[in-house]
Write a protein that holds these residues in place. Structure first.
Motif, PDB file in Angstrom:
ATOM      1  N   TRP A 179       0.796  -1.235   0.000  1.00 48.21           N
ATOM      2  CA  TRP A 179       0.000   0.000   0.000  1.00 48.21           C
ATOM      3  C   TRP A 179       0.827   1.283   0.000  1.00 48.21           C
ATOM      4  CZ3 TRP A 179       1.095   3.107   4.077  1.00 48.21           C
ATOM      5  CH2 TRP A 179       1.665   2.501   5.206  1.00 48.21           C
TER       6      TRP A 179
ATOM      7  N   LYS B  14       6.734  -3.349  20.653  1.00 51.77           N
ATOM      8  CA  LYS B  14       5.802  -3.760  21.704  1.00 51.77           C
ATOM      9  C   LYS B  14       5.424  -5.237  21.582  1.00 51.77           C
ATOM     10  CE  LYS B  14       2.693  -0.403  21.124  1.00 51.77           C
ATOM     11  NZ  LYS B  14       1.493   0.430  21.369  1.00 51.77           N
ATOM     12  N   SER B  15       5.312  -5.737  20.343  1.00 49.97           N
ATOM     13  CA  SER B  15       4.835  -7.113  20.155  1.00 49.97           C
ATOM     14  C   SER B  15       5.800  -8.160  20.700  1.00 49.97           C
ATOM     15  CB  SER B  15       4.566  -7.384  18.668  1.00 49.97           C
ATOM     16  OG  SER B  15       5.780  -7.540  17.966  1.00 49.97           O
TER      17      SER B  15
ATOM     18  N   ASP C 229       7.194   0.892  16.418  1.00 46.81           N
ATOM     19  CA  ASP C 229       6.462   0.902  17.684  1.00 46.81           C
ATOM     20  C   ASP C 229       5.690  -0.408  17.865  1.00 46.81           C
ATOM     21  OD1 ASP C 229       5.489   2.354  20.066  1.00 46.81           O
ATOM     22  OD2 ASP C 229       3.537   2.187  19.068  1.00 46.81           O
ATOM     23  N   MET C 230       5.027  -0.846  16.818  1.00 53.60           N
ATOM     24  CA  MET C 230       4.232  -2.075  16.921  1.00 53.60           C
ATOM     25  C   MET C 230       5.125  -3.314  17.079  1.00 53.60           C
ATOM     26  SD  MET C 230       1.111  -1.366  14.193  1.00 53.60           S
ATOM     27  CE  MET C 230       0.165  -2.821  14.689  1.00 53.60           C
ATOM     28  N   VAL C 231       6.184  -3.378  16.303  1.00 49.96           N
ATOM     29  CA  VAL C 231       7.082  -4.539  16.399  1.00 49.96           C
ATOM     30  C   VAL C 231       7.731  -4.596  17.779  1.00 49.96           C
ATOM     31  CG1 VAL C 231       9.262  -5.505  15.582  1.00 49.96           C
ATOM     32  CG2 VAL C 231       7.555  -4.721  13.929  1.00 49.96           C
TER      33      VAL C 231
ATOM     34  N   LYS D  58      -0.225  -7.143  22.299  1.00 54.79           N
ATOM     35  CA  LYS D  58       0.828  -6.272  22.822  1.00 54.79           C
ATOM     36  C   LYS D  58       1.125  -5.115  21.869  1.00 54.79           C
ATOM     37  CE  LYS D  58       3.940  -9.532  23.758  1.00 54.79           C
ATOM     38  NZ  LYS D  58       5.195 -10.122  24.274  1.00 54.79           N
ATOM     39  N   SER D  59       1.059  -5.385  20.549  1.00 58.06           N
ATOM     40  CA  SER D  59       1.459  -4.362  19.577  1.00 58.06           C
ATOM     41  C   SER D  59       0.533  -3.150  19.577  1.00 58.06           C
ATOM     42  CB  SER D  59       1.520  -4.958  18.167  1.00 58.06           C
ATOM     43  OG  SER D  59       0.211  -5.184  17.662  1.00 58.06           O
ATOM     44  N   VAL D  60      -0.721  -3.328  20.017  1.00 54.95           N
ATOM     45  CA  VAL D  60      -1.652  -2.194  19.992  1.00 54.95           C
ATOM     46  C   VAL D  60      -2.005  -1.676  21.388  1.00 54.95           C
ATOM     47  CG1 VAL D  60      -2.693  -2.947  17.827  1.00 54.95           C
ATOM     48  CG2 VAL D  60      -3.720  -3.658  20.001  1.00 54.95           C
ATOM     49  N   MET D  61      -1.646  -2.424  22.406  1.00 57.28           N
ATOM     50  CA  MET D  61      -2.013  -2.025  23.765  1.00 57.28           C
ATOM     51  C   MET D  61      -1.251  -0.779  24.208  1.00 57.28           C
ATOM     52  SD  MET D  61      -4.400  -3.424  25.217  1.00 57.28           S
ATOM     53  CE  MET D  61      -5.277  -4.813  25.894  1.00 57.28           C
ATOM     54  N   SER D  62      -1.896   0.037  25.015  1.00 62.07           N
ATOM     55  CA  SER D  62      -1.181   1.173  25.586  1.00 62.07           C
ATOM     56  C   SER D  62      -0.381   0.698  26.798  1.00 62.07           C
ATOM     57  CB  SER D  62      -2.147   2.290  25.966  1.00 62.07           C
ATOM     58  OG  SER D  62      -3.382   1.812  26.398  1.00 62.07           O
TER      59      SER D  62
ATOM     60  N   GLN E 169       5.804   4.032  13.099  1.00 60.74           N
ATOM     61  CA  GLN E 169       4.678   3.276  13.644  1.00 60.74           C
ATOM     62  C   GLN E 169       4.940   1.770  13.619  1.00 60.74           C
ATOM     63  OE1 GLN E 169       0.704   4.326  12.525  1.00 60.74           O
ATOM     64  NE2 GLN E 169      -0.147   2.427  13.355  1.00 60.74           N
ATOM     65  N   TYR E 170       5.514   1.280  12.548  1.00 53.07           N
ATOM     66  CA  TYR E 170       5.807  -0.158  12.496  1.00 53.07           C
ATOM     67  C   TYR E 170       6.816  -0.546  13.569  1.00 53.07           C
ATOM     68  CZ  TYR E 170       3.044  -1.501   8.439  1.00 53.07           C
ATOM     69  OH  TYR E 170       1.993  -1.802   7.607  1.00 53.07           O
TER      70      TYR E 170
ATOM     71  N   LYS F 189      -5.507   3.085  10.403  1.00 52.18           N
ATOM     72  CA  LYS F 189      -5.506   2.475   9.062  1.00 52.18           C
ATOM     73  C   LYS F 189      -4.226   1.650   8.865  1.00 52.18           C
ATOM     74  CE  LYS F 189      -6.924   1.502   4.967  1.00 52.18           C
ATOM     75  NZ  LYS F 189      -8.009   0.504   4.873  1.00 52.18           N
ATOM     76  N   ILE F 190      -3.095   2.219   9.233  1.00 49.89           N
ATOM     77  CA  ILE F 190      -1.832   1.502   9.111  1.00 49.89           C
ATOM     78  C   ILE F 190      -1.820   0.279  10.021  1.00 49.89           C
ATOM     79  CG2 ILE F 190       0.629   1.614   9.662  1.00 49.89           C
ATOM     80  CD1 ILE F 190       0.806   4.236   8.494  1.00 49.89           C
ATOM     81  N   ALA F 191      -2.309   0.455  11.226  1.00 50.47           N
ATOM     82  CA  ALA F 191      -2.340  -0.674  12.167  1.00 50.47           C
ATOM     83  C   ALA F 191      -3.208  -1.799  11.615  1.00 50.47           C
ATOM     84  CB  ALA F 191      -2.853  -0.213  13.525  1.00 50.47           C
TER      85      ALA F 191
ATOM     86  N   ARG G 181      -0.232   9.865   1.963  1.00 45.44           N
ATOM     87  CA  ARG G 181      -0.639  10.563   3.173  1.00 45.44           C
ATOM     88  C   ARG G 181       0.479  10.633   4.203  1.00 45.44           C
ATOM     89  NH1 ARG G 181      -3.454   8.738   7.838  1.00 45.44           N
ATOM     90  NH2 ARG G 181      -3.613   6.618   7.004  1.00 45.44           N
TER      91      ARG G 181
ATOM     92  N   ASP H  89      -3.043   2.005  22.122  1.00 46.21           N
ATOM     93  CA  ASP H  89      -2.163   3.125  21.787  1.00 46.21           C
ATOM     94  C   ASP H  89      -1.702   2.923  20.343  1.00 46.21           C
ATOM     95  OD1 ASP H  89      -0.450   5.270  21.773  1.00 46.21           O
ATOM     96  OD2 ASP H  89       1.164   4.211  22.805  1.00 46.21           O
ATOM     97  N   ILE H  90      -2.391   3.579  19.420  1.00 49.08           N
ATOM     98  CA  ILE H  90      -2.164   3.368  17.990  1.00 49.08           C
ATOM     99  C   ILE H  90      -2.012   4.722  17.315  1.00 49.08           C
ATOM    100  CG2 ILE H  90      -3.166   2.501  15.846  1.00 49.08           C
ATOM    101  CD1 ILE H  90      -4.786   0.513  17.581  1.00 49.08           C
ATOM    102  N   ALA H  91      -0.885   4.902  16.611  1.00 45.30           N
ATOM    103  CA  ALA H  91      -0.645   6.199  15.963  1.00 45.30           C
ATOM    104  C   ALA H  91      -1.654   6.427  14.852  1.00 45.30           C
ATOM    105  CB  ALA H  91       0.786   6.261  15.420  1.00 45.30           C
ATOM    106  N   ASP H  92      -1.894   5.405  14.015  1.00 46.93           N
ATOM    107  CA  ASP H  92      -2.778   5.545  12.854  1.00 46.93           C
ATOM    108  C   ASP H  92      -3.516   4.224  12.684  1.00 46.93           C
ATOM    109  OD1 ASP H  92      -2.750   7.288   9.898  1.00 46.93           O
ATOM    110  OD2 ASP H  92      -3.454   5.205   9.887  1.00 46.93           O
TER     111      ASP H  92
END
Lengths: 195, 195
Positions: free
Chosen positions: A168, A190-191, A186-188, B190-194, A183-184, B152-154, A174, B147-150
């Motif tokens: 995408w 935390k995961s 951050d997600m990786v 974990k990846s999306v949790m605050s 953002q990736y 759509k990306i998540a 955007r 805790d998600i920045a965006d």
DNA sequence: GTCTATAGAGAGATAGAC
DNA sequence: GTCTATCTCTCTATAGAC
């Protein structure tokens, strides 16, 4: 006045690979004819066979070259903390792949069009790359910094997530690549982090 | 004694779709001939045209049916807490896709072989599915639980990660599907949790 | 509904002239 | 190294018999 026949091996060779890469990515290996590649290059179909023994080998060379460049471009630094090694991997992976959308696309889509031997060769290279991420995750798990049930699964999960960016992301969209990477990461992070 | 000619529309129709699905997944749409499908079904190539106007429509129907079944099979429950809605989505997505490897494979690989109109139709269905996950992530972000920045990306990151299971999971392998789901759920959560 | 036969187009790869 | 010409094969889709 430009010649239309004669010796051009040093420029035609790369042009053939570039045209094949672009057309394979756009239309799929099976749907692209040697005539279409030749037309893109500006030669007749027969001339292509000076640069590749056949269509299959042309695809194999594209995939092999891509994987070798990927392996050559990423250098892990085992002196860093696991979390920093992981951060470097995420940053590298997204940037490298975002720079080469066509190569990445055919590397995933055209694997099944490789002959069995060629498939094995490309798979071995891919496996080498996965092993590098797994080593990073394992080091963090061993140090107690990461909480990962199975490092092989986590490796595949992270790579699938990161490579998905290519489906995408478009330059000028955007979000900037830096924002996406942030953002990736951050997600990786935390995961895999332990509570 | 079995007839070799005659009326069999109620059994031949499904057999055509099953054969096409299996062969498209195995060899790719462009590489599969109508003769190959007919041979798999046990009829001659011409007979296929009683069941589909052309090869393109056959592919479109397979992809469309898959997406419609996917949308029909997942029902969100907005009365649950966001984290529980997300858990249900992860469990559903992995199970549904693991059950249909061929459908999932062609849904990702053969999109570019659809005509522009057919592509748009399938994309719209896929978008509907993504929107359901995004709604879940948004509800959790709004509630301060995620805790998600965006979002759509998540959404795209999570779906890419989960769908990646299909590239390697095999029944009877090292891990059961339940174990796989447990680890993916742990990573997604974990990846999306605050904090 | 399925068969056989075929029209018409296009594929990969090769031969030999220049 | 590239061209033209061509061999041989396969493809999608259709026509008409049964």
């Amino acid at each position: 006045m430009a010649r239309t026949t004669g010796s051009h091996s040093d420029i035609t060779g790369p042009k053939v690979r570039e045209a094949a890469l672009r057309l394979f990515a756009q239309n799929g290996f099976a749907a692209v004819s040697m005539r279409a590649i030749a037309s893109e290059v500006g030669v007749q179909a027969g001339a292509l066979y000076n640069y590749t023994p056949d269509k299959q080998t042309l695809l194999f060379n594209l995939l092999c070259t891509h994987m070798e460049q990927l392996l050559a471009a990423f250098t892990d630094d085992t002196s860093l903390a696991p979390v920093d090694r992981l951060r470097r991997f995420v940053d590298f992976h997204i940037r490298f792949h975002a720079d080469r959308p066509d190569e990445v696309f055919i590397s995933y889509m055209e694997l099944r069009n490789l002959s069995p031997e060629n498939f094995s060769a490309v798979e071995a290279l891919r496996r080498q790359y996965e092993d590098r991420l797994q080593a990073i995750l394992q080091s963090g798990a061993d140090a107690g910094e990461f909480d990962i049930a199975d490092t092989k699964i986590a490796t595949l999960a992270v790579i699938a997530m990161l490579t998905g960016v290519n489906t995408w992301f478009r330059v000028g969209g955007r979000l900037s690549l830096d924002q996406v990477i942030a953002q990736y990461w951050d997600m990786v992070r935390k995961s895999v982090m332990s509570g």
